[in-house]
Design an enzyme around this catalytic site. Sequence first.
Site, short mmCIF file in Angstrom:
data_model
loop_
_atom_site.label_atom_id
_atom_site.label_comp_id
_atom_site.label_asym_id
_atom_site.label_seq_id
_atom_site.Cartn_x
_atom_site.Cartn_y
_atom_site.Cartn_z
N PRO A 1 52.61 -19.31 101.02
CA PRO A 1 52.07 -19.92 101.80
C PRO A 1 53.07 -20.40 103.05
O PRO A 1 53.87 -21.18 102.89
CB PRO A 1 51.57 -21.16 101.23
CG PRO A 1 52.20 -21.25 99.63
CD PRO A 1 53.13 -20.07 99.58
N GLU A 2 52.81 -20.01 104.36
CA GLU A 2 53.25 -20.75 105.40
C GLU A 2 52.07 -21.28 106.12
O GLU A 2 50.97 -21.54 105.49
CB GLU A 2 54.11 -19.56 106.17
CG GLU A 2 55.25 -19.22 105.78
CD GLU A 2 55.95 -18.27 106.83
OE1 GLU A 2 56.07 -18.41 108.00
OE2 GLU A 2 56.77 -17.40 106.25
N ARG B 1 72.22 -27.83 119.34
CA ARG B 1 72.10 -26.85 118.11
C ARG B 1 72.59 -25.57 118.53
O ARG B 1 71.95 -24.70 119.09
CB ARG B 1 70.56 -26.65 117.39
CG ARG B 1 69.88 -28.24 117.43
CD ARG B 1 69.67 -28.72 116.15
NE ARG B 1 69.56 -27.95 114.87
CZ ARG B 1 68.77 -28.12 114.24
NH1 ARG B 1 67.89 -29.08 114.07
NH2 ARG B 1 68.69 -27.50 112.94
#
Length: 272
Positions: free
Chosen positions: A2-3, A152
Amino acid sequence: MPELPEVETTRRGLEPLLVNQRIRTAIVRNRALRLPVPRTLPRLLAGATIAGIARRGKYLLFDCGAGTLILHLGMSGRLWVVNSATPPEPHDHFDLVFENGTVVRLRDPRRFGLVLWQKGDPLRHPLLANIGPEPFSEAFDGAWLHRITRNRSAAIKQVLMDSHVVAGVGNIYANEALFRAGIRPARAANRIGLKRCELLAVKIRETLELAIGAGGSSLRDYVGSDGLAGNFQSQFMVYDRAGQPCRRCGTPIREIRQGQRSTFYCPSCQRR
DNA sequence: CGCCAGGCCTGCACGC
DNA sequence: TGCGTGCAGGCCTGGC
């Protein structure tokens, strides 16, 4: 399994079967999931009626009125609809038994999944409170992606898999969306400009949408026989295709490791 | 046997 | 000192 697309497909499959249905009881066969299943859960659920099923990231939220049953499928979790006569198999840890005879059964061999309860607003649960924007919400766009990636320096692929950046994108769809955006997965996130952040946001949504349309990837007959088998895996452009020709240009797909996860990309289509 | 698998949290080291 | 960030490790079973 599952995503986000698989969880959303599950949600859509379950909702019409469960809304307005009353829970007779809940059966916990194994409390030892990623976090312990609350002991009080059967008592809290008995007699409750499902008002709706929502999704936040990869979490399923069963609205029970006074509170919410929160399910997460982890790496190997599946929800099946069975009837009360179906005998449980070894990894069937949790049942939701309805008065009309429907049983929703959680099977999760690796037990990275979760079964939780939250009183009142489910989004106040500590595991949900700090998740990033839903990819289909207004809050998620190129400007957001650009802003949150400025400080980031990590690889964009790993940043996309950070649930605080965007909810619900895991390994498969991070790979697939980066291919569609033509971005090299190892690229430092803060070296991607606004225009390409906008393209990436669009491609993330597009990829997830296509996958949901296909019923997700490799979820099979999870609600029994009503034919909602997912087949998006047949449309993967890069995921799990190492060495195979790129579907767009024929160049062999390359595989690398990023943060102990497999990354796949086309060295020709994803140059920047 | 070792390695890999669709997730995600915690703890630690590091740099500003 | 404190914060954000970025790794590694850990949780588990099953399949190759």
